[in-house]
Structures are given as C-alpha cells and as structure tokens.
Design a protein around this motif. Structure first.
Motif, PDB file in Angstrom:
ATOM      1  N   ASP A 153      90.149   1.148 103.577  1.00  0.00           N
ATOM      2  CA  ASP A 153      91.142   0.692 102.464  1.00  0.00           C
ATOM      3  C   ASP A 153      90.702  -0.286 101.688  1.00  0.00           C
ATOM      4  OD1 ASP A 153      93.605   0.317 101.145  1.00  0.00           O
ATOM      5  OD2 ASP A 153      94.794   0.457 103.046  1.00  0.00           O
ATOM      6  N   SER A 169      97.652   2.933 100.851  1.00  0.00           N
ATOM      7  CA  SER A 169      97.446   2.487 102.275  1.00  0.00           C
ATOM      8  C   SER A 169      98.372   3.357 103.121  1.00  0.00           C
ATOM      9  CB  SER A 169      97.917   1.252 102.318  1.00  0.00           C
ATOM     10  OG  SER A 169      97.169   0.356 101.471  1.00  0.00           O
ATOM     11  N   GLN A 202      93.271  -3.025 105.007  1.00  0.00           N
ATOM     12  CA  GLN A 202      93.014  -3.711 103.809  1.00  0.00           C
ATOM     13  C   GLN A 202      93.204  -5.068 104.062  1.00  0.00           C
ATOM     14  OE1 GLN A 202      96.446  -2.470 101.100  1.00  0.00           O
ATOM     15  NE2 GLN A 202      95.459  -3.469  99.540  1.00  0.00           N
ATOM     16  N   GLY A 238      99.760  -4.302  99.843  1.00  0.00           N
ATOM     17  CA  GLY A 238      98.977  -5.340  99.702  1.00  0.00           C
ATOM     18  C   GLY A 238      98.758  -6.056  98.317  1.00  0.00           C
TER      19      GLY A 238
HETATM   20 MG   LIG Z   1      97.052  -0.710 100.092  1.00  0.00          MG
END
Ligand SMILES: [Mg+2]
Ligand SMILES: Nc1ncnc2c1ncn2[C@@H]1O[C@H](COP(=O)(O)OP(=O)(O)OP(=O)(O)O)[C@@H](O)[C@H]1O
Ligand SMILES: Nc1ncnc2c1ncn2[C@@H]1O[C@H](COP(=O)(O)OP(=O)(O)OP(=O)(O)O)[C@@H](O)[C@H]1O
Ligand SMILES: [Mg+2]
Lengths: 245, 220, 362, 220, 362
Positions: free
Chosen positions: C163, C44, C89, E141
C-alpha cells in the motif's frame, strides 16, 4: 537413631489462644514445656471470633483458649469439643487506663476520670462481640455515666485495639483489661483504676479441646496444668481472677 | 525477624503474581479484544471480591471451600486434602482476591495497543499466540508491570483473607503481615516496628529495582 | 483452477462508503498489478480485504485454487494462513523493536545466522545499514517506510500487497529501489498488488493496472490498454493523456536503444538489453508536430503520421495520430490552426529520445 | 440494612476516589513524563503503604497523626481538631492507603499516550494544561477507569485502616465493611450475609454500568 | 531586527546524525520556502527544532525580532508561545476525536458558531464534507492527511511548518488543493516552510528553496538560482536539470499567454493575468535543438540560441544555451554530433507551449 527416637517422642501441641492471653500464655507454656519435655507447644494468638469462625471449619488446632465463654459454648453445642462443657480457666478484670503522661489522675478520680472535661475520646472494645467491651459498657451503665460519655466512645475491634487508641494518644483514656495494663510493654507506661467487679458481669475465660485434636493426650495434660495450682499462680500474676475465688 | 514468615510471604507473593500472570494475561486479552456482551459482566465479577472486607471474604471462602460443600468435596477427592488452613488454600484465596488488581490494569493496557500493529504481525505470518507474546505483551508492558506491582504489594500486605483462610499456622500460613498484625495486637510495638521496617526496606528495594528496570527505552 | 488471484467482493462500511472489487490476476509468477486512483477511492480497503484484515460482506476471494473467503459458505482464512506480505500505508513498525528486529520479525523459522544475513542484505538494499540498532522513532519518515518494505520483502510470501510503498521516498531513492525491488520479486516469483496515486509509478511499475475510484474498480487491463483506451471519462481523467504501447528493443548502443513498434522504430535513452519486451510511453505534451521537410534536428524520432481525431482539452487540443501505432499529441489551439491539423492530415511527429520512456516487464 | 453505614461508605468511596483523581492525575502525569531520577523513588513511596497490613498501617497513621506529633499538632492548630476518629481522618487515611491503586494505573496509561499527539496539541496553541485535559486524559481513559474502579472497590471493602483510624463510631466512621465485619465477629452471620449481598448487588450494578459506559468508541 | 525568520543551529542526536541548519527567510508576509532533499536528510528535524519540539544543542532561532531559542542564554520558547502551525509527517490526528473536532481543536477562543463555520469551510476546501462525524481510523490515508492540513490551516499562526503536506494525495487532488492553499496563505500573509521530496512540488510551490542533505542545508536561494546554479554536485544531483528563470506576463489570450524574459518572449499555456511576475520553468529534456530554417512547427517557441557549454550526463549531453536567458537542453550524443553542437555554435531551440511551466509568486 536417637534423633528418630526423639521425633517419635516429641509431640506437638497446637494451641489457639485469645490475643489478650499472650503474656500469661507465654509464661504458662514455658513452665509446661519445662515439665513436659516430650511436648512442644505452638501457640497461635488471635481474635476469639476469628478462631471460632475457623474452628467451625475444623481448623487444625488441638485446644482453644477463648477470652470469653460464648464461643467455646457454641463449639460444644456443635459437638466439636471433647468434653460436654467448656472449661473455665480465668476471669478477666477491667480497668480504666491512661498513659503515664496523662494529666488525669485516674487512681484517685476513679470512674469520674471519664468525666474530666479535657477527655475527648474514650476507647473501649466493641461491646457487640468483645467481652471487655461488654464489660465496659455494663460498668458505665451501672455506674450511671453511660449517657454522659456515650458520645465520646470510640470502639476498638477488640480490647487490644482499644489499648492502641490510648497508647497512641488518639484517645485520652480507655477501658481495657487489667492483664494488658500489667503486661510488660504497658506496665510502666500507664496508670489505672480497676472497675469494681460488681459493676459488670464476670468476664469468664473458658476453653475447649477439639475432638479432632491430633494429640489429645498432651492437650489434656496442658488443660490440667493450666487449671492446676501452677497455672492459677500465673494467671493471678498477670491480672486475672480465678474461678472459684 | 521471623525468617520463615518472610520466606512464606515471598512464596505467597511470588506464587500469587505468577498465577495471576498466567491466568490474568489471557483473560485480560479476551476482555480487551472481545465484543461480547458478557465482557462487562465478567469484568464486574472479577472486581467483586474486592468490595467485601477481606476477613469476611475469607470467611465466605472458608464456607465455600469447607468439607460440607461441593467445592470442598470435589477438591478433596482430587487432592485428598482440603483448602482451608493450607498454603494452597491461602494461595488460591489470594489469587482470587487479587484478581482485579492484576486483570484490570492488564485489560486497560492491552486495549490501548495499536490494532494495526497486531494486524501487521498477523500479516507477517506470526500466529495469534506469537503475536500475543511478541507484540501485545511488550506493548502493554507498563500496564502489566502495574498489575504485577499492585498484586504483589497487595499480597504482601494483605492479612485478612490469609488469616481467615490460613488459620495463622506458623511455617504454613503465617505470613509476615499476619505476624506484624499479631505483634501489634500483643502490644509488642517494638517487634512489629522492626518487622515492618524490614518489610518496608525490602519492598522499597524490590520496587525501586522493578521501577528502574521497568522504564522503557522505546517511545510510541 | 490454479489461476492466480480471483477476487469479487463487496464491503459496506457502517455509515460509510461501499467498496466493490472485481479483480483477476491471471498470471502466475512475478507480475505487478497496480491499483491506481484518487485518495479515498477504496484502494487500501481492497488490499485489506485481500489480506484478510477486513471481512467483505459478500463475494469470493480465491488464490491459486485455494478459497480465502467465501461469503456464501462463511469461509474466511486468517491472514497468517493466506501467507501474504502486506505493507501498511502507515508502516505499522513495532515501536518496541529495533530496526533489525523489525525486519527480522517474520523470520522465526530459519536459523539465527541465516536470519541475520537476510536482514543485513535487505537493510543494505534499502540504504539502512548503520541503523540496525535504532528504534523506529529514531529514524526519519522515509527510513521508516523503507524498514516496513524490507520487513515485508525479507519473507517469501505467496502474494505481495503493497500500500503506497514509496510515498515517503524521494525520486532518486525510488529509482534506486525500484529495480532492486523488481529483482527481488522476480527472484521470488511472487505476484504483486501495489497501490499508488502516482501516475509515473504506474507506468514504471505496472504490468496490469486497475483503476479504483468511488469504491469501485473502474477498469482493469494492461497499462497501455487502460491508458490508451480509458473505458469512460472518469478513468480518462484519472490516467491522464499518455501514449503507452508495447514494443521490443532491437538495437542497443552507447546508452541509446532502438525499439520496434509495429512497423516503426524509435530511439530512446536506455540500457535495456536487445530482445527485451518493453512498454513505450510518450507524454502527449512531448510530441511536436511539424509540416513539410525537417531540417537537422536534435529530436531523434521523426515519424510520419496521419491525424485521426482532434478533441479539445482546455486551452489545448488533443490530437490522436496514427504513426504506425496510436500516438497522442497535445498542441495549442493556434498551432492547430497554423498547421491545419484536422482528421486525415499528414504531418511529422517529433519526439526526443529522452522523452521516450521504456519500461521493461517481467 | 444499615443505611447510615451505606451512606457513609458511599461518601468515603466517592470522596476518596475524587481526591485521588485530583491528586493522582497530576502526580501520575509527572511520573509518566519526567526523566528525573527521583521518579522511581516517588513511585516506590506511593506503593509502600500497601505492603503493610492495613490495621498496622492504620496504627502507624494513628501514631503519626496523634496529638504528640508535629503533624497532629499542625493539623490541630489549623482545624482545631484531630484526625483520628473523624470522617476526615478515615478519608485522609483511605486516600493515602489507596494511592497506588489509582496512581499506578494512571501512570502506566499516561506513559503509553503517543507523544506526537501531545506535541501536535502544543503546536495547535493549546497549553500544557489544556493538552492534559483534552488529549492526555481522554487517551489514557482506560487506565484512569482502572485506577478509579480499583480504588473505589478497594475503599468499599477496606476496613482495617478505617477501623483503626476511625474507631468504629456509628454515623461517623462506621462504614459498611466495618459493619459486616462486626456482624461476622458477633456471629450474626445472617445479618452479615444480608449486608454483604446488598453491597455486592449494589457494586455489581455500579461496576457494570461503569464498564459499559467506559468502553470507547474510537480505535487507536 | 524585525526581519522574518533567522535560524542558525546545530542538533546532535545521541548515537545518531548531526543536523545543522542555517536558514533565513527575509521576506515578511506570505512566501513559501521549501526544504527539499532526499529521505533522511534532516528536513523534519529542522522543522521540529523551529517548532520548539526538539531542542538544538547550540545556536539561535529568531522570528520577527523575537528570540525563540538561544543556546548561549538558554532561552527556549514553548511551541505554544511560538504560535506556529505544524503539520506532522505522520499526521498526528487525535484518535479520540471526530474529524470535525480534530479540525476545530485549536480554535478554542472563538465562538462556537464561528468555529463551526470555519471548520465547515475548511472541510469543504479539502473535499472532506460528509466525513465530519467519522473518527480518524474510519477515513483513508489521504483523507487523514487532508484533515491534518485543515487542522493546521484553520488557525492563523504566524509561521507555517508543513512536513510533506501532500505525500498521500494524488496529482489531481494536489492540483486542486495547491491554489486553495496559496489563496488561504496569501490571505493570512503567513510565511511558510514546507518540506517535500518531490521536485515538481518545489517548482510549483516554492519562492525560495533550501536543499537539505546529509544533515546540512547545502544551498538556499530563489528557486531559479538554486536550480540553475547548484552550488555543488550533490545539489545538482538533487535538483536535477531544469531551467528556472523569472519573467513577466505581457499578453494573455484564449488560454495562452506571452511571457517576457529579458529580451525574449515565450508562449505558454496558462490563465495567469497580464502583469504577473512569474517563474518560468522548462525541463531540459523538453528543449529540441535544430539547425537552419524552421518550417511550420507546432512548437510555439523558437529561440535563437548560442551554445555556451556542453557537459556529459550519462548517455546524454547537457547543453547550456544563451537564448537571451540561460536555457538548458538535454540531447543525445549522436544528435550533438549531427548538429555539431559545440561552444559558440548558433542554433534554434524549440519549446512547446505546454512545456513552458509558469509559476506565480506571492
Ligand atoms: Mg489508502
Ligand atoms: N472504517 C471505516 N468506516 C467508514 N468508512 C471508511 C472506513 N475506512 C475507510 N472508509 C472510507 O472508505 C473509502 C475508501 O477508503 P480507503 O482507505 O480504501 O481509500 P484509499 O483508496 O486507500 O485512499 P488513500 O489513497 O487516501 O489512502 C474512503 O472514502 C473512506 O473514507
Ligand atoms: N531520535 C533520533 N535519534 C537518532 N537519529 C535520528 C533521530 N531522529 C532522526 N534521526 C536521524 O536524523 C536524520 C534526519 O532525520 P529527519 O527525520 O530529519 O529526515 P527527513 O529529512 O525528514 O527524512 P524523510 O524525508 O525520510 O522524512 C536521519 O538520518 C535519521 O535517521
Ligand atoms: Mg521527515
């Protein structure tokens, strides 16, 4: 054509008057306008101190009726006034006032009504800057009760606020202007005892015409009217003493 | 009921809040997003006028904007007049004096906007300004409403500054709150109560409507 | 100069990880580069730097000859000016806008009718018709992800950064969406950088893959290159054991196709057109090895193969074969002994047609 | 410098904000989360005192709390005294009059707290009260700070209500703002300026510190 | 009375979907029921109703004899009183708390030292050591998802509701975490309801599965029941074609085990202990069919089987076999013809050991 002629003729006079003068002033203006159809008088009421601060910044008033002599004097010193001295137009009278429903018989007790044990708070105007406050304090001192009542004093911003204190029942008794005690809203709502005039310095009410007055002529006319017999009668009626009396 | 005073009050309140929105929203956004060390100082300066008694603040405003000062002379050369005792004067003073009641709520609400949503908007090709209007403002809506309501009601009720700066001139600077104040000072309790009741009823309706409309339908 | 994306930068989080990226996407036009790697690897962050949301400490990012970032000169283009599409994301839907407004958000410059049409088309593709008037909190997690995807795709950015676009979607839906996605992307001819942690997604989507782990890009290349020749053990661990070779469809009939890989031909289940270039993927555990003659078997693909190497992989052995192309099989150790599997041995490798996965490129 | 007035001002400002926090936070949370039709009405009622000029509002407060009313008599039987002209009186009036400056920002900030986080807290076994203190309040921190600052500064500067309800008794109800007002009225401009400067400097320091401390380190 | 979870309720969203649930989890103690189905099916809504975050319109929810919700009497227990652990699909980490404080948030009643220890243990299990002092926006994430998971598991709720707990994690990490998860859950003996959209996760995790689609629970039962005998075509489409049968490990040696299924024995790659009850899963496309004698093959499992039914599935045929247990194979249509596969035919089914997946229960 006629309307244009009318606007040309009718001059507007801007008056700044101490709040305590309201009832007398309304009466005076009424009479004056009756006689002088070409002048429309617009009165703004307020605290003399406020007016002084504003007039120091050339607030657009033509004539100023203060509830004391100090502010007009200072304006003269600053050379903001037309004349070399303020004009004295009335002298205030101070009274001790209670609401009609008060158990204290102020008329008979006189100054001693302040000492009645059930009295918890005594309202006066702020002696620091309000003329009636100064008068109240001197009267208390010269009548020898100041020490005794000092702790019970509460101070209104001006004499009107001191009156509110009593009127709302928050204070039990107050030292206010006779002109207020006689004013229509209060006349039947309370009882009073007038303080002897020798117990406090006279509350001289004076005024000035400002040198930036847009309409100096009607202003001068209004001043003369106020100082004349008709004006004196009105002031008398509303509870003032008159200069030279 | 003094209709000119009501009209003037409305004009002043609407004018003040409108200017506060225009000036306050960008200022608040800057305060909310900057990392500058100057930000707390600016925030403090904005809040400062409120700590002075209104009449006194108005008095200092008179002094600062009078004909003897640079500010006063500058304004005079620009417009040909002076600020004190005019409608523009009380409007200006009112804006200055209400600044914290608008800017603080704006700032805190904008600071709480999810940063990722702003980034998402940028990445969708929408300019910073566009993002400000389409994302930041709607998402800080509750805070903006707060600033709006606080400065609106405070302007309506405020009389100290207005009285001092405006000189209580009927039709020019005599607002409803000054009028009520006068009535009370003149022991005209009934008149004051009538006007106050009007003011309260009017404000009640206006605020109720605002609150009802202001409730949002979406959830975070 | 005008050569796609060139990125080479470093980003150090205060008290956190250091992320280093070296990335080139030479092809112009549509092509998908997948960033693949374990959670916390830095995928990311790389995307965010490319989007202009995070500022690298040093390095250069250039796209089609335009400098987006240059640590030396201090140039840093705003995200708006980069004209990218970024799928977050965490979706980042606007909570105060309905689904319709969310999707149409970036389409300010086109007429309203046109905008409505485009939005409706997108919603249809992503199975969101009927939800136009809902707010994001009134739809499910997977639906939110699809709205976010639609919002990015409805514009025509120059570069797409996605993402984990499918992490909240079920397999059926993914398989429905992927070809649509490819179709749209191919039409717009935008290059795509896509993050995923799913191996199957890499194979089914990627033209090129970049393995991201521990804040670094470990290896970049065509999918079969990286999957068949991992640069080091960490990459090998990440990609798993797969055969991925390029091939070409030479026959198609009745849902079955023949794919030519160097000299051999394999049968696979697919509807891909004859002539297509494909990536052929076979999972190592799907390859059965047999000695001697083969009787009739349901396995369509019987390949003669020579054992090249046998390496141990836990309780299993990994057998590298040369079957005209390099093929990997995973067999139990006893089976290795029974069949005498050792380097040089010749045997047959059986692969069922449905176990041959074909992925089209471009 | 009038130290007793300063001390009194501080006492009043701290007391007012403290009570506003105690009363305002739960009230704001209720307003922010309820779906009751009564909410806009309550919000409006809270904001209403502000539309009246402070002196006039104080006047009505005197009327309402005087010895002739039920409220006044009730308070008298409870405490043996009356509210007007006491510190309790100006404190009470000040709280009432500052309510919107605290409750509105609180409400808008709490309304912006992500509902899912509250639910997450509940599901982790933390009571509603615990969630309020550990999730809602920290997450609406900026808005609470806003309410705090606005009501604090406004209490410091306010003199209309305090003068009317308090009667300007030195050491009891004569706050700094009343003192400055008096100085100006008495044409003691130098004295007023000195006190005002003190007040401004003190507030500047206090606000700067508050703002700097109030910046949050986390991001949404 | 005291019989686990009984839920039967209806929830109508204004202007939205209607969700109906009928769910029973009879077993007490540790057992995992998976809610499986496509995006937008209603999985999250069912969990939210069970957690007390959403109020059903009618119906009953009871847990271990305690009434949580009763539409008729208006009873509705607060989430706190239900004493559940709920993992939100969107994580719902507290942004103002560091990782450590987030994980320890629900542990207010135990001493500080104890709390620190428990939190540290959890962070270790989830590979988050070293991130204690970060705020949620400072981690990736997948790391956020693990923090959310740790936060739920560190307490000892009576029932766990996990909404897509692994959606942001890579396969390697999942495989590392799953056994840990099982270990913890088994120790606490809490029943679990878990939402997923991944077929492989159902097989590897579930004791029971509930198929959720179109706002309804279509079928509930043991995994092999539901996967082998889907109630209708929509369920069949959702579960795919898999063989799932119960078995028992009878021999274990060198990483290979023998599993007894009715009369047969299969070899699988596993380290499961002898005597364990397992779920045996074989993907239909991993089954190779042959006629006649079988030469040496690497496929460890050669089963004699009788064809029971042949149904068409796109370009492939789905062959249902009786090999002592019911086994499904997916073969190409030409292969069917070559081998003359028709009901009643006898042939050999080859399954490689690594293609036999064993899942332990309990
Ligand atoms: Mg990520
Ligand atoms: N603001 C930050 N401050 C410090 N460290 C950070 C910050 N943001 C991310 N990191 C760290 O940098 C590393 C890379 O994060 P990144 O979000 O790029 O991972 P990722 O590959 O996208 O992982 P995932 O698959 O879990 O989303 C992680 O270890 C993360 O903890
Ligand atoms: N507040 C709401 N109002 C109206 N409809 C809603 C609301 N919340 C959810 N829905 C609808 O209810 C259906 C079920 O939603 P739910 O979130 O339970 O799905 P899900 O099975 O969890 O899906 P996913 O896998 O995508 O998370 C969806 O079609 C969704 O659009
Ligand atoms: Mg969901």
């Amino acid at each position: 054509m006629t309307s244009r002629a009318a606007t040309n003729q009718v001059q507007e006079l801007s008056v700044a008057a101490a709040a305590s003068l309201r009832f007398a002033m309304a009466h005076l203006v009424d009479r004056f306008e009756h006689r002088n159809a070409d002048v429309r008088v617009k009165v703004t009421y307020g605290s003399s101190g406020h007016f002084f601060a504003m007039l120091s910044q050339r607030a657009p008033f033509d004539i100023f009726f203060s509830a004391d002599i100090d502010y007009p004097g200072r304006l003269v010193v600053k050379e903001y006034a037309i004349q070399g001295a303020p004009f004295l137009y009335a002298i205030g009278r101070a009274v001790i006032w209670v609401r009609a429903d008060s158990p204290v018989s102020v008329e008979s007790l006189g100054i001693h009504s302040l000492l009645v044990p059930s009295i918890r708070k005594i309202a006066i105007a702020n002696p620091r800057h309000a003329p009636y406050g100064r008068a109240a304090r001197s009267a208390l001192k010269s009548l020898g009760v100041y020490k005794e009542v000092q702790s019970k004093l509460v101070y209104g911003e001006n004499v009107a606020q001191a009156t509110h204190f009593v009127k709302t029942g928050s204070a039990d008794i107050g030292m206010i202007a006779l002109s207020l005690a006689l004013a229509p809203p209060l006349a039947k709502k309370g009882r009073y005892w007038e303080l002897p005039s020798d117990t406090y310095p006279p509350i001289e009410h004076s005024g000035v015409i400002l040198h930036w007055a847009k309409n100096p002529d009607p202003a001068e006319r209004f001043r003369r009217f106020v100082l004349g017999t008709e004006g004196r009668t009105v002031f008398k009626k509303y509870g003032y003493m008159l200069p030279g009396e | 009921m003094d209709w000119t005073a009501l009209w003037l009050t409305l004009k002043l309140a609407v004018g003040t809040t409108a200017i506060l929105l225009v000036v306050g929203l960008p200022l608040a956004y800057w305060l909310a997003t900057t990392r500058s060390k100057a930000a707390p100082v600016v925030e403090t300066l904005v809040a400062l006028p409120t700590v002075l008694p209104p009449t006194v603040a108005g008095f200092y405003f008179l002094l600062a904007a009078g004909p003897d000062t640079l500010l006063g002379q500058g304004y005079q050369t620009l417009t040909g007049g002076l600020l004190p005792f005019t409608f523009e004067g009380i409007l200006f003073a009112s804006v200055l004096f209400n600044l914290p009641f608008a800017v603080r709520p704006f700032t805190s609400a904008m600071g709480a906007v999810n940063r990722t949503l702003v980034e998402a908007s940028w990445c969708l090709g929408v300019s910073r300004l566009g993002t400000f209007f389409r994302v930041v403002i709607p998402l800080s809506w509750a805070g903006i409403l707060t600033g709006f309501i606080l400065s609106f009601t405070h302007t309506i009720g405020e009389f100290g500054v207005v009285l001092m700066v405006g000189g209580n001139i009927p039709g020019v600077t005599r607002t409803l709150s000054v009028a009520i104040y006068d009535d009370v000072q003149a022991l005209d309790y009934d008149g004051a109560a009538r006007t106050a009741l009007w003011l309260v009823v009017f404000s009640f309706v206006a605020l109720s409507v605002t609150y009802s409309l202001g409730r949002r339908r979406w959830s975070i | 100069m005008n050569d796609g994306l060139v990125a080479e930068f470093k980003k150090q989080f205060p008290k956190g990880a250091e992320i280093q990226a070296m990335l080139r996407q030479p092809a112009r036009g549509f092509s998908i580069t997948v960033l693949f790697g374990p959670s916390g690897g830095g995928k990311s962050t790389v995307l965010r730097c490319l989007a202009g949301l995070e500022r690298p400490d040093e390095g250069v990012i250039q796209f089609e000859g335009q400098t987006w970032f240059d640590g030396a000169t201090g140039v840093s283009l705003s995200p708006q000016k980069r004209d990218i599409g970024f799928l977050f994301q965490e979706y980042a839907l606007f909570p105060h806008m309905r689904v319709e407004a969310n999707v149409g958000y970036g389409l300010t410059e086109i007429p309203k009718v046109e905008r409505r049409r485009k939005v409706a088309e997108m919603l249809d593709i992503f199975g969101l018709t009927g939800m136009e008037q809902r707010y994001p909190h009134q739809i499910s997690g997977g639906q939110q992800q699809r709205v976010a995807l639609a919002r990015v795709l409805v514009r025509r950015p120059r570069l797409l950064l996605l993402d984990e676009p499918f992490s909240a979607l079920d397999a059926t839906l993914r398989e429905e969406i992927r070809p649509e996605l490819r179709r749209i992307l191919a039409r717009f001819a935008v290059p795509v950088l896509l993050v995923t942690h799913e191996r199957s997604e890499v194979i089914s989507l990627a033209d090129r893959v970049a393995i991201v782990d521990g804040g670094q890009i470990r290896q970049t290349g065509a999918v079969h290159e990286v999957f068949n020749r991992p640069a080091d053990t960490s990459v090998a661990r990440i990609v798993g054991m797969e055969t991925v070779v390029p091939g070409k469809v030479v026959k198609a009939e009745d849902g079955l196709v023949s794919v030519a890989i160097s000299e051999c031909e394999l049968t696979a289940v697919s509807t891909i057109k004859v002539g297509s270039e494909v990536e052929v993927c076979i999972r190592a555990e799907d390859v059965i090895l047999q000695c001697g003659d083969i009787p009739a078997a349901s396995a369509r693909n019987c390949l003669e193969a020579r054992v090249e190497a046998v390496t141990s992989a836990g309780p299993m052995n990994r057998v590298s074969l040369d079957a005209g192309f390099s093929l990997t099989a995973l067999v139990t150790r006893p089976a290795c002994e029974d069949l005498r599997i050792r380097p040089g041995a010749r045997l047959m490798a059986l692969v069922k047609a449905p176990a041959v996965h074909l992925i089209t490129r471009g």
